[in-house]
Design an enzyme around this catalytic site. Structure first.
Site, PDB file in Angstrom:
ATOM      1  N   SER A  33      71.190  43.416  21.702  1.00  0.00           N
ATOM      2  CA  SER A  33      71.418  44.608  22.531  1.00  0.00           C
ATOM      3  C   SER A  33      72.490  45.508  21.926  1.00  0.00           C
ATOM      4  O   SER A  33      73.328  45.059  21.155  1.00  0.00           O
ATOM      5  CB  SER A  33      71.892  44.209  23.929  1.00  0.00           C
ATOM      6  OG  SER A  33      70.980  43.338  24.533  1.00  0.00           O
TER       7      SER A  33
HETATM    8  N1  SAH Z   1      71.734  37.782  23.618  1.00  0.00           N
HETATM    9  C1  SAH Z   1      71.100  38.067  22.341  1.00  0.00           C
HETATM   10  C2  SAH Z   1      69.989  39.093  22.444  1.00  0.00           C
HETATM   11  C3  SAH Z   1      68.803  38.439  22.857  1.00  0.00           C
HETATM   12  S1  SAH Z   1      67.248  39.264  22.765  1.00  0.00           S
HETATM   13  C4  SAH Z   1      72.103  38.531  21.307  1.00  0.00           C
HETATM   14  O1  SAH Z   1      73.272  38.702  21.638  1.00  0.00           O
HETATM   15  O2  SAH Z   1      71.700  38.697  20.174  1.00  0.00           O
HETATM   16  C5  SAH Z   1      66.468  38.199  23.899  1.00  0.00           C
HETATM   17  C6  SAH Z   1      66.291  36.780  23.421  1.00  0.00           C
HETATM   18  O3  SAH Z   1      65.739  36.038  24.483  1.00  0.00           O
HETATM   19  C7  SAH Z   1      65.319  36.657  22.244  1.00  0.00           C
HETATM   20  O4  SAH Z   1      65.936  35.984  21.200  1.00  0.00           O
HETATM   21  C8  SAH Z   1      64.173  35.851  22.834  1.00  0.00           C
HETATM   22  O5  SAH Z   1      63.551  35.008  21.900  1.00  0.00           O
HETATM   23  C9  SAH Z   1      64.878  35.080  23.928  1.00  0.00           C
HETATM   24  N2  SAH Z   1      64.016  34.559  24.991  1.00  0.00           N
HETATM   25  C10 SAH Z   1      62.887  35.111  25.500  1.00  0.00           C
HETATM   26  N3  SAH Z   1      62.376  34.320  26.449  1.00  0.00           N
HETATM   27  C11 SAH Z   1      63.198  33.242  26.578  1.00  0.00           C
HETATM   28  C12 SAH Z   1      63.202  32.068  27.392  1.00  0.00           C
HETATM   29  N4  SAH Z   1      62.243  31.833  28.294  1.00  0.00           N
HETATM   30  N5  SAH Z   1      64.207  31.185  27.229  1.00  0.00           N
HETATM   31  C13 SAH Z   1      65.193  31.378  26.321  1.00  0.00           C
HETATM   32  N6  SAH Z   1      65.236  32.475  25.510  1.00  0.00           N
HETATM   33  C14 SAH Z   1      64.254  33.395  25.639  1.00  0.00           C
END
Ligand code: SAH
Length: 213
Positions: free
Chosen positions: A63
């Site tokens: 983000s």
């Molecule tokens: N917090 C992260 C940004 C994450 S983007 C940062 O600081 O970089 C959202 C993330 O959620 C992605 O990596 C995606 O693979 C993950 N995601 C999606 N569905 C999920 C689930 N059910 N459980 C855990 N992670 C998930």
């Protein structure tokens, strides 16, 4: 002015623009201390400190700094708090929470991302972040309850397991809505009596919370 200072200035300007009250200085200080460039892929390093999302591969994004700052501020993390993060992604948000003194438990559904994030967190010395691969919608029951929960992927509704694993008095920030459509960043608060209240903070755009494959 350094890239870090410029990022903080942009976050502050963005906060004013959205009409929100100012962010906790401890959050801004944590964001200044965590090296964002250590969490983005090589080709994104020159832009690491810009106030924009960055691609981290596997069609996922880290983000923009303003949104990371806002979500961190909303859950009001104190040193020693136990914080659950859903969606480790690059590991950046987890690092910011750890820089505030929290004990972080972060779940990622894509194994390759979890591995890259783990390496970056270790390289930056964030030993207070525990990571695991799995479906974050189920939370991390063995480590519950949590003082705060940060969900960084959008769901149509708040997963019930996460509400359950929030401690009374705890706070959760979560984007609610459908992929590619307008979503809202929601603050969920669980009262000491267990009652749950939600408020809409801001329109946002997140990748969807998915099922493990
Ligand atoms: N917090 C992260 C940004 C994450 S983007 C940062 O600081 O970089 C959202 C993330 O959620 C992605 O990596 C995606 O693979 C993950 N995601 C999606 N569905 C999920 C689930 N059910 N459980 C855990 N992670 C998930």
């Amino acid at each position: 002015m350094s890239d870090r200072d410029r990022m903080i200035q942009t976050i502050e300007a963005e906060t004013r623009k959205t009409g929100l009250t100012s962010l906790n200085p401890a959050v801004l200080d944590a964001m200044r201390r965590v090296d964002r460039s250590a969490f983005v892929p090589d080709d994104a390093k020159p832009e690491a400190w810009a106030n924009q999302p960055q691609s981290i591969g596997h069609r996922q994004t880290i983000s923009q700094p303003f949104v990371v700052a806002l979500m961190t501020d909303l859950v009001d993390v104190r040193p020693g708090d136990r914080v659950l993060e859903v969606g480790t992604g690059s590991g950046y948000q987890a690092a910011v929470l750890a820089a505030l003194g929290a004990q972080v438990f972060s779940i990622e559904v894509i194994p390759a991302l979890a591995e890259t994030a783990r390496r970056a967190l270790d390289a930056q010395g964030h030993r207070s972040v525990a990571t695991r691969v799995g479906d974050g919608a189920l939370g991390w029951p063995e480590e519950a309850p949590f003082d705060a929960i940060v969900v960084t992927a959008a769901a149509p509704a708040v997963p019930p397991a996460l509400i359950e694993q929030l401690r009374p008095g705890g706070r959760m920030a979560i984007p609610i809505g459908y992929p590619g459509r307008s979503q809202s960043l929601i603050l969920v608060e669980k009262g000491m009596d267990g009652r749950v209240e939600s408020q809409t903070i801001l329109p946002v755009m997140f990748v969807p919370l998915t099922q493990p494959i």
